[in-house]
Design a protein around this motif. Structure first.
Motif, short mmCIF file in Angstrom:
data_model
loop_
_atom_site.label_atom_id
_atom_site.label_comp_id
_atom_site.label_asym_id
_atom_site.label_seq_id
_atom_site.Cartn_x
_atom_site.Cartn_y
_atom_site.Cartn_z
N THR A 127 -3.47 2.35 -1.71
CA THR A 127 -3.30 1.36 -0.65
C THR A 127 -4.67 1.06 -0.03
N GLU A 136 -2.45 -7.58 2.51
CA GLU A 136 -2.50 -6.27 1.85
C GLU A 136 -3.87 -5.98 1.25
N ALA A 138 3.47 8.72 -8.17
CA ALA A 138 3.20 8.17 -6.84
C ALA A 138 1.70 8.01 -6.57
N GLU A 139 0.88 8.89 -7.16
CA GLU A 139 -0.56 8.82 -6.93
C GLU A 139 -1.18 7.54 -7.50
N PHE A 179 -0.23 4.61 -6.85
CA PHE A 179 -0.06 3.51 -5.90
C PHE A 179 -1.07 3.62 -4.75
N ARG A 191 4.75 1.61 -2.80
CA ARG A 191 4.26 2.97 -2.98
C ARG A 191 5.09 3.76 -3.97
N SER A 192 5.96 3.06 -4.69
CA SER A 192 6.77 3.71 -5.71
C SER A 192 7.08 2.68 -6.80
N GLU A 234 -2.64 0.47 4.31
CA GLU A 234 -1.32 1.09 4.50
C GLU A 234 -0.18 0.11 4.27
#
Length: 263
Positions: A167, A197, A162-163, A165, A174-175, A170
């Motif tokens: 951003t 984004e 997960a780390e 991803f 994220r996965s 926000e």
């Protein structure tokens, strides 16, 4: 280029070097053999030859292999000669003329994209995609276009937790499962998109530049203020981005004479 006899050993050597170049760190010979579907004996012979010539380093304590100094010298020679920037600049300038918006060329470097060219349209504001800037690939249209053309195993290796991803505002996947869904949609459409984004108020559309093996070597993108991106302009940008990516791919492969390669 066609018609010449193929040299299996040369293809295997190039496959090994390319595989090592895509890894985050040194890898065992057994993994290289498995990933490339090569006999272990052949893999060890290739690695030994490459190590003798300096293209590969055998890290005996770790029982792993990594790229050597000779490979680095090739890479620095490529950077000095900048062939990708040279073949892409004219198609990118034409892309700007045809869309009226800023275009850029990017390449993958690990989990990031690096922008090699930005052709700014007249009267348009500067963007974050200036030359040399790095951004998370999963947030950008440029990166998504290239990620969508990579094997699933390679995408998984680039985003193992997960780390990975990051951003900016926000937004974005994220996965790994969210990224996979996004890439499936990108492949279905035939182009990548990103809206707000990277920079709020701006959207980008991108297409991958594929080599002869259908591997993404770069991507071409156009960035447009969100409020200007209506259906008509979107259709134009999608068509022209794809056209430019194919033109650059043809120039890289040598299938089109540089003076005749028009997007």
């Amino acid at each position: 280029m066609s018609g010449g006899p193929k040299v299996p050993a040369a293809h295997q050597v190039l496959a090994v070097l390319s595989h090592l170049g895509r890894q985050a760190g040194p890898v065992p010979a057994a993994v290289i053999a498995r990933e490339l579907a090569l006999p272990r004996s052949t893999t060890y012979q290739l690695l030994t030859t490459l190590a003798e010539s300096g293209f590969v380093v055998h890290l005996a304590d770790e029982r792993r292999y990594s790229l050597g100094l000779a490979a680095y010298e090739l890479a620095t020679g490529y950077a000095r000669q900048a062939p990708l920037q040279r073949v892409a600049r004219v198609p990118l300038a034409r892309l700007v003329d045809r869309t009226g918006h800023t275009a850029h060329l990017a390449v993958m470097h690990g989990r990031e994209v690096i922008y090699l060219i930005e052709e700014r349209a007249p009267g348009r504001p500067p963007l974050v995609t200036d030359v040399g800037v790095r951004l998370p690939s999963h947030l950008t249209a440029s990166g998504r276009a290239m990620l969508a053309a990579l094997p699933a195993a390679q995408v998984r290796a680039l985003f193992p937790h997960a780390e990975a991803f990051a951003t900016r505002h926000e937004q974005g996947p994220r996965s790994l499962s969210a990224l996979r869904r996004l890439l499936v949609e990108t492949r279905r459409r035939g182009h990548a998109v990103e809206d707000g984004e990277v920079t709020p108020g701006f959207a980008s559309i991108a297409a991958a530049v594929l080599d002869h093996a259908r591997h993404p070597v770069a991507s071409v993108a156009v960035t447009v203020p969100h409020q200007e991106l209506g259906p008509e302009l979107r259709d134009v940008v999608v068509a022209e981005v794809g056209r430019s990516a194919r033109a650059i791919a043809a120039r890289i492969s040598g299938h089109t004479h540089p003076r005749a390669a028009t997007p």
